[in-house]
Design an enzyme around this catalytic site. Structure first.
Site, mmCIF file in Angstrom:
data_model
loop_
_atom_site.group_PDB
_atom_site.id
_atom_site.type_symbol
_atom_site.label_atom_id
_atom_site.label_comp_id
_atom_site.label_asym_id
_atom_site.label_seq_id
_atom_site.Cartn_x
_atom_site.Cartn_y
_atom_site.Cartn_z
ATOM 1 N N CYS A 2 0.849 -1.189 0.000
ATOM 2 C CA CYS A 2 0.000 0.000 0.000
ATOM 3 C C CYS A 2 0.888 1.243 0.000
ATOM 4 C CB CYS A 2 -0.946 0.105 1.185
ATOM 5 S SG CYS A 2 -2.216 -1.143 1.208
ATOM 6 N N ARG A 27 4.040 -0.308 -4.947
ATOM 7 C CA ARG A 27 3.706 -0.781 -3.606
ATOM 8 C C ARG A 27 2.405 -1.577 -3.562
ATOM 9 N NH1 ARG A 27 6.832 2.062 0.179
ATOM 10 N NH2 ARG A 27 5.462 1.446 1.869
ATOM 11 N N TRP A 75 -2.582 -2.684 -1.712
ATOM 12 C CA TRP A 75 -2.218 -4.104 -1.783
ATOM 13 C C TRP A 75 -3.087 -4.765 -0.726
ATOM 14 C CZ3 TRP A 75 -0.123 -8.078 1.184
ATOM 15 C CH2 TRP A 75 0.392 -9.162 0.471
ATOM 16 N N ASN A 99 -2.026 2.811 5.435
ATOM 17 C CA ASN A 99 -1.149 1.697 5.087
ATOM 18 C C ASN A 99 -0.803 1.004 6.390
ATOM 19 O OD1 ASN A 99 2.408 1.607 4.286
ATOM 20 N ND2 ASN A 99 0.921 -0.013 4.174
ATOM 21 N N GLY A 100 -1.059 -0.313 6.454
ATOM 22 C CA GLY A 100 -0.751 -1.036 7.687
ATOM 23 C C GLY A 100 -1.889 -1.978 8.025
ATOM 24 N N GLU A 483 18.590 -16.880 -6.766
ATOM 25 C CA GLU A 483 18.116 -15.542 -7.145
ATOM 26 C C GLU A 483 17.542 -15.588 -8.574
ATOM 27 O OE1 GLU A 483 17.299 -12.867 -5.922
ATOM 28 O OE2 GLU A 483 17.425 -11.359 -7.487
ATOM 29 N N LYS A 487 13.682 -14.570 -9.505
ATOM 30 C CA LYS A 487 13.361 -13.529 -10.486
ATOM 31 C C LYS A 487 12.416 -14.098 -11.540
ATOM 32 C CE LYS A 487 14.562 -10.773 -9.063
ATOM 33 N NZ LYS A 487 15.170 -9.988 -8.015
ATOM 34 N N GLU A 490 8.871 -14.620 -10.167
ATOM 35 C CA GLU A 490 8.180 -13.356 -9.891
ATOM 36 C C GLU A 490 7.534 -12.733 -11.117
ATOM 37 O OE1 GLU A 490 10.033 -10.404 -6.795
ATOM 38 O OE2 GLU A 490 11.588 -11.241 -8.058
ATOM 39 N N HIS A 506 20.296 -35.751 -4.928
ATOM 40 C CA HIS A 506 19.619 -36.217 -3.709
ATOM 41 C C HIS A 506 18.104 -36.075 -3.830
ATOM 42 C CE1 HIS A 506 23.438 -36.768 -1.760
ATOM 43 N NE2 HIS A 506 23.796 -35.569 -2.168
ATOM 44 N N LYS A 601 6.271 -4.066 -3.627
ATOM 45 C CA LYS A 601 7.699 -3.807 -3.490
ATOM 46 C C LYS A 601 8.154 -3.819 -2.038
ATOM 47 C CE LYS A 601 11.627 -2.305 -5.299
ATOM 48 N NZ LYS A 601 12.335 -3.323 -6.034
HETATM 49 C C1 F6R Z 1 12.558 -9.927 -5.308
HETATM 50 C C2 F6R Z 1 12.292 -8.952 -4.282
HETATM 51 C C3 F6R Z 1 11.922 -9.435 -2.918
HETATM 52 C C4 F6R Z 1 12.610 -8.573 -1.869
HETATM 53 C C5 F6R Z 1 12.105 -8.955 -0.472
HETATM 54 C C6 F6R Z 1 12.823 -8.181 0.605
HETATM 55 O O1 F6R Z 1 12.827 -9.345 -6.525
HETATM 56 O O2 F6R Z 1 12.350 -7.790 -4.519
HETATM 57 O O3 F6R Z 1 12.220 -10.777 -2.739
HETATM 58 O O4 F6R Z 1 13.976 -8.754 -1.971
HETATM 59 O O5 F6R Z 1 10.730 -8.699 -0.380
HETATM 60 O O6 F6R Z 1 12.661 -6.811 0.423
HETATM 61 P P1 F6R Z 1 13.659 -5.776 1.065
HETATM 62 O O7 F6R Z 1 14.977 -5.955 0.429
HETATM 63 O O8 F6R Z 1 13.054 -4.441 0.787
HETATM 64 O O9 F6R Z 1 13.702 -6.105 2.522
#
Ligand code: F6R
Length: 606
Positions: A2, A27, A75, A99-100, A483, A487, A490, A506, A601
């Site tokens: 949010c 967000r 969100w 937000n919260g 990673e 990606k 996502e 395994h 985000k």
């Molecule tokens: C993946 C991504 C998330 C963040 C995770 C932690 O692309 O962006 O996995 O890395 O939500 O977020 P931060 O780094 O803001 O604590």
């Protein structure tokens, strides 16, 4: 998770709020809304489910009076992403964005309903609107009504509130969720994040928790909720360039941000190497004292993967044992770490609830904490004993790219800083590692400038055509593999997973069959030979493997060839290719790259 905006100033508020919300859309994008004073000086609330473009369409032709306005991008947590549940929420003259999470929402709903307040949404926010309304009726003061309402609320919140009967006033307050104040020309902003107001001002201050920002005809007053004397506002200049939050000629923020990797490394290095000494100097860490007997990284998602690289860097340059913990798991376990250990939270946003919780858990037990974050003034910077800022600039694409590159740089610097301070330091190893790091921005820039996009697109087609993608790697390549898988999941929604190369036999190797693809970054100079054995095992079972490797780590031509690399620098090259592979696959599939489904985000809820 949010985003909220509040504005009071001379500009036309509807278009300003919509523009500010477009900078916060990363967000959340389940619904959006705006409230402003219309030409009759009545508050008009416009809300739409879905993306911000739906709200913008509804707002066509609307314009408000200069004065307070608030906006929200959602969100969803409580209630489906419908128009009824979209913010702002209204009760009588009071209009609120939030937000919260209000934890005692159920009890408050019950008591407010029994008092005659009726609810038109399933959200927890509506109770806030009703509570403020109830107290406004008796006090006639907006800041006071908010203050009294907060006494009854449990949970986390960043709120912006306006009142139809007070056209020159705007109130904001926060606890456990971010809220920044921006100061412009005869104007003030309240926002969840800096990019929302960067176009209008760089002057920013994080609003401390439990302090009401009351903006009225006399300007700004900061009123602690507990009734203690008002605070003096102290604005600072954000070192971010407004164009950093623009897409420029790129099609997506994610694409732009991948290409900003070299800049992120360079800016993160800036001023941290002692001139002429060839030594890393992290003066920010002075408050932590000498090097610790143990270091524990806590982080989530991509930041966790940067921490895994950090462990390898630190353990190879010093004798400090390093642990890496998923923040959401760590925070609820008893602390069994050495006295004097540093607990280091890595977080791009500085607002991730689990990472903040994990650090708080350590702080309460008396451990020193270090924040590695990209957002100056974010919550973690106020809560940790010390902060090491990464300097990737604002990252707007939901999938983290340049911030990950900056995090790798930061943990590399941290390893060099700690190496210098331990008895076991291997002078030569550290010197070489620093030399390589210093050359990395230019080397990565050159690499990105000579990319073979045709080859990447060819690989993206293979990824798009596969049912499942397994990423494997050993040593440095393991964090890159997981990673890479994250990606891909996502932004392409393709099932994918990452494993240590040695683990394949395994269990996961049973998955190998036509339609399953294996992607293997190979940049760990010490373990690539072992990784090739794992690749052969897959190929022997009819599996297709895409390798990303340099001449010294690849006995045969890889699927994407990297230039000859030194030490750990291949980590940056392979990261760029893995990011681009996901990006190009998502584009090929027609996905919304910058706003993938269900994600936000900044994850400010547990
Ligand atoms: C993946 C991504 C998330 C963040 C995770 C932690 O692309 O962006 O996995 O890395 O939500 O977020 P931060 O780094 O803001 O604590």
């Amino acid at each position: 998770m949010c985003g909220i905006i509040g504005y009071i100033g001379p500009e036309e508020p509807v278009s300003l709020v919509l523009e500010a919300l477009s900078r916060l859309e990363y967000r959340g994008y389940d619904s959006a809304g705006v409230a402003y004073f219309d030409r009759e000086a009545k508050v008009d609330v416009v809300r739409a489910s879905g993306k911000l473009s739906n709200l913008a369409a509804l707002c066509q032709g609307r314009a408000g009076l200069p004065g307070p306005a608030i906006g929200h991008i959602r969100w969803a947590t409580h209630g489906a992403p419908t128009e009824e549940n979209a913010h702002p929420h209204r009760s009588g003259p009071i209009v609120v964005v939030h937000n919260g999470i209000i934890e005692n929402d159920r009890e408050l709903r019950k008591s407010l309903s029994s008092e005659g307040f009726s609810f038109s949404s399933e959200t927890d926010t509506e109770v806030v609107a009703h509570l403020v309304h109830r107290h406004y009726r008796t006090t006639g003061s907006l800041p006071e009504a908010v203050r009294l309402a907060l006494r009854e609320i449990a949970g986390s919140y960043a709120l912006a509130v306006l009142c139809e009967e007070r056209p020159g006033e705007l109130v904001g307050v926060r606890r456990g969720a971010p809220l920044l104040l921006g100061e412009g020309e005869n104007a003030y902003f309240l926002a969840s994040d800096v990019p929302a107001f960067l176009k209008w001002t760089r002057k920013m201050m994080p609003l401390p928790p439990d302090v009401i920002a009351a903006i009225g005809p006399d300007g700004l007053a900061l009123l602690p909720v507990d009734g203690s004397p008002p605070l003096v506002p102290l604005f600072e200049e954000v070192p971010w360039d407004p164009v950093a939050a623009e897409k420029g000629h790129y099609r997506h923020f994610m694409e732009k941000e991948i290409f900003e990797g070299p800049r992120a490394i360079m800016d993160t290095l800036e001023g941290r190497i002692a001139p002429g000494h060839g030594r890393v100097m992290l003066s920010e860490l002075a408050r932590l004292g000498p090097s610790p007997p143990e270091l524990v990284f806590v982080a989530c998602g991509t930041s966790y993967h940067a921490a895994l690289l950090g462990r390898q860097f630190i353990e190879s340059l010093s004798d400090i044992p390093v642990r890496v913990e998923i923040a959401s798991e760590f925070r609820y376990r008893p602390l069994r770490i050495r006295k004097g250990a540093w607990v280091v939270g890595i977080t791009q946003s500085g607002e991730t609830a689990d990472t903040l919780g994990a650090l708080d858990h350590a702080r309460r037990e008396g451990y020193l904490t270090l924040a590695v974050t990209n957002v100056p003034g974010s919550s973690i910077t106020r809560e940790a004993s010390a902060t090491l800022l990464t300097r990737a600039g604002p990252e707007i694409g939901v999938a983290s790219t340049k911030a990950f590159v900056a995090q790798i740089t930061a943990v590399w610097l941290l390893a060099l800083h700690l190496a210098r301070r331990t008895a076991l330091r291997e002078e030569e190893g550290s010197k070489k590692a620093l030399e390589i790091l210093l050359k990395s921005p230019a080397r990565l820039e050159g690499f990105l400038g000579a990319l073979d996009l045709g080859t990447i697109d060819g690989l993206a087609e293979k990824v798009a055509a596969s049912r499942f993608v397994i990423f494997i790697g050993r040593g440095l390549d393991y964090p890159l593999a997981i990673e890479g898988a994250l990606k891909l999941k996502e932004i392409t929604y393709r099932p994918a997973d990452g494993y240590p190369g040695g683990e394949l036999k395994h269990g996961p190797i049973a998955l190998i069959e036509p339609g399953v693809l294996v992607v293997a970054p190979l940049v760990d100079p010490d373990l690539s030979a072992k990784e090739w054995s794992n690749i052969r095992e897959v190929e022997a079972r009819g599996g297709t493997v895409l390798t990303i490797a340099s001449p010294e780590t690849a006995p045969v031509l890889p699927a994407y060839p990297l230039p000859a690399t030194e030490g750990w620098e291949g980590v940056f090259f392979a990261t760029a290719i893995l990011q681009l592979l996901s990006y190009r696959t998502a584009v090929l599939m027609g996905n919304d790259v910058d706003q993938p489904r269900n994600l936000a985000k900044s994850v400010t809820v547990e």
